[in-house]
Design a protein around this motif. Structure first.
Motif, short mmCIF file in Angstrom:
data_model
loop_
_atom_site.label_atom_id
_atom_site.label_comp_id
_atom_site.label_asym_id
_atom_site.label_seq_id
_atom_site.Cartn_x
_atom_site.Cartn_y
_atom_site.Cartn_z
N GLU A 66 38.25 46.68 31.34
CA GLU A 66 38.14 45.91 31.28
C GLU A 66 38.75 44.25 31.06
O GLU A 66 39.40 43.49 31.38
CB GLU A 66 36.75 44.73 31.14
CG GLU A 66 35.71 44.00 31.62
CD GLU A 66 34.31 43.74 30.69
OE1 GLU A 66 33.37 42.92 31.27
OE2 GLU A 66 33.75 44.46 30.38
N PHE A 75 36.43 31.32 36.30
CA PHE A 75 38.09 31.57 35.83
C PHE A 75 38.50 30.17 35.61
O PHE A 75 38.47 29.43 36.63
CB PHE A 75 39.02 32.51 36.58
CG PHE A 75 40.20 32.29 35.93
CD1 PHE A 75 40.31 33.36 34.94
CD2 PHE A 75 42.20 32.19 36.54
CE1 PHE A 75 42.11 33.51 34.44
CE2 PHE A 75 43.06 32.11 35.79
CZ PHE A 75 42.83 32.66 34.37
N VAL A 101 38.02 38.20 36.91
CA VAL A 101 37.00 37.89 36.51
C VAL A 101 35.32 38.70 37.80
O VAL A 101 35.53 39.15 38.46
CB VAL A 101 36.25 36.38 37.49
CG1 VAL A 101 37.47 35.64 35.99
CG2 VAL A 101 36.62 35.65 38.26
N LYS A 102 34.98 38.54 36.47
CA LYS A 102 33.33 39.30 37.30
C LYS A 102 32.41 38.76 38.47
O LYS A 102 33.59 37.55 38.41
CB LYS A 102 31.77 39.95 36.18
CG LYS A 102 32.73 40.49 35.56
CD LYS A 102 31.08 40.59 34.29
CE LYS A 102 31.56 41.46 33.09
NZ LYS A 102 30.81 42.25 31.73
N GLN A 155 41.36 27.95 33.98
CA GLN A 155 43.16 28.72 32.66
C GLN A 155 43.79 26.92 32.03
O GLN A 155 43.43 26.43 32.65
CB GLN A 155 43.89 28.75 33.54
CG GLN A 155 45.41 29.85 32.83
CD GLN A 155 47.02 29.83 34.20
OE1 GLN A 155 46.43 30.12 35.39
NE2 GLN A 155 47.54 30.58 33.59
N GLU A 209 31.09 34.62 37.14
CA GLU A 209 32.21 33.88 36.04
C GLU A 209 32.96 33.27 37.18
O GLU A 209 33.50 33.58 37.97
CB GLU A 209 32.81 35.49 35.79
CG GLU A 209 32.35 35.88 34.32
CD GLU A 209 32.90 36.88 33.56
OE1 GLU A 209 32.37 36.58 32.48
OE2 GLU A 209 33.98 37.19 34.50
N ARG A 248 41.01 41.71 32.61
CA ARG A 248 40.79 40.12 32.05
C ARG A 248 41.93 39.39 31.79
O ARG A 248 42.25 38.09 31.76
CB ARG A 248 39.56 39.86 31.50
CG ARG A 248 38.03 40.21 31.70
CD ARG A 248 37.40 40.00 30.81
NE ARG A 248 35.89 40.56 31.60
CZ ARG A 248 35.32 39.52 31.90
NH1 ARG A 248 36.02 38.09 31.87
NH2 ARG A 248 33.56 39.48 32.61
#
Length: 92
Positions: A70, A86, A80-81, A88, A84, A74
Motif C-alpha cells: 500500500e 489526492f 488513493v483509497k 499534490q 480519499e 501510494r
C-alpha cells in the motif's frame, strides 16, 4: 681467471633477480597495484552486499504484509483509497 668468470656469472644472476624483483611480473609495484585492486573490490563488494540486503529486506516486507504494498502504491503510483482525495504539493 676462473674466479673472475664465476664472479661475473653470479653478478649477472643477481642483476637478473633484482630486475625481476623491481621490474618484472612479480615486482613490488605490481604486487602493490594488485593489493589496491583487491581493496577496491572488497569495498565494491561491501556496497553491493548492502544493496542486496536492502532489496532482500524489501522483498520480505512485500511478501509478509500489505502495508508495504500500500505504501509503495501510494508513493510511487499515486493511488488513493475510494474515500480519499489526492492532493499534490509541489515546491517552487
Amino acid at each position: 681467471m676462473v674466479n673472475r668468470v664465476v664472479s661475473v656469472v653470479l653478478l649477472a644472476l643477481l642483476a637478473a633477480i633484482h630486475a625481476q624483483l623491481w621490474l618484472g611480473h612479480g615486482s613490488v609495484a605490481y604486487v602493490k597495484e594488485l593489493q589496491q585492486q583487491i581493496k577496491d573490490q572488497y569495498a565494491a563488494n561491501a556496497l553491493e552486499k548492502a544493496e542486496n540486503d536492502r532489496l532482500a529486506s524489501e522483498v520480505n516486507d512485500l511478501k509478509d504484509g500489505l502495508s508495504t504494498v500500500e505504501e509503495k502504491a501510494r508513493s510511487e503510483l499515486g493511488m488513493v483509497k475510494s474515500n480519499e482525495i489526492f492532493v499534490q504539493v509541489t515546491k517552487r
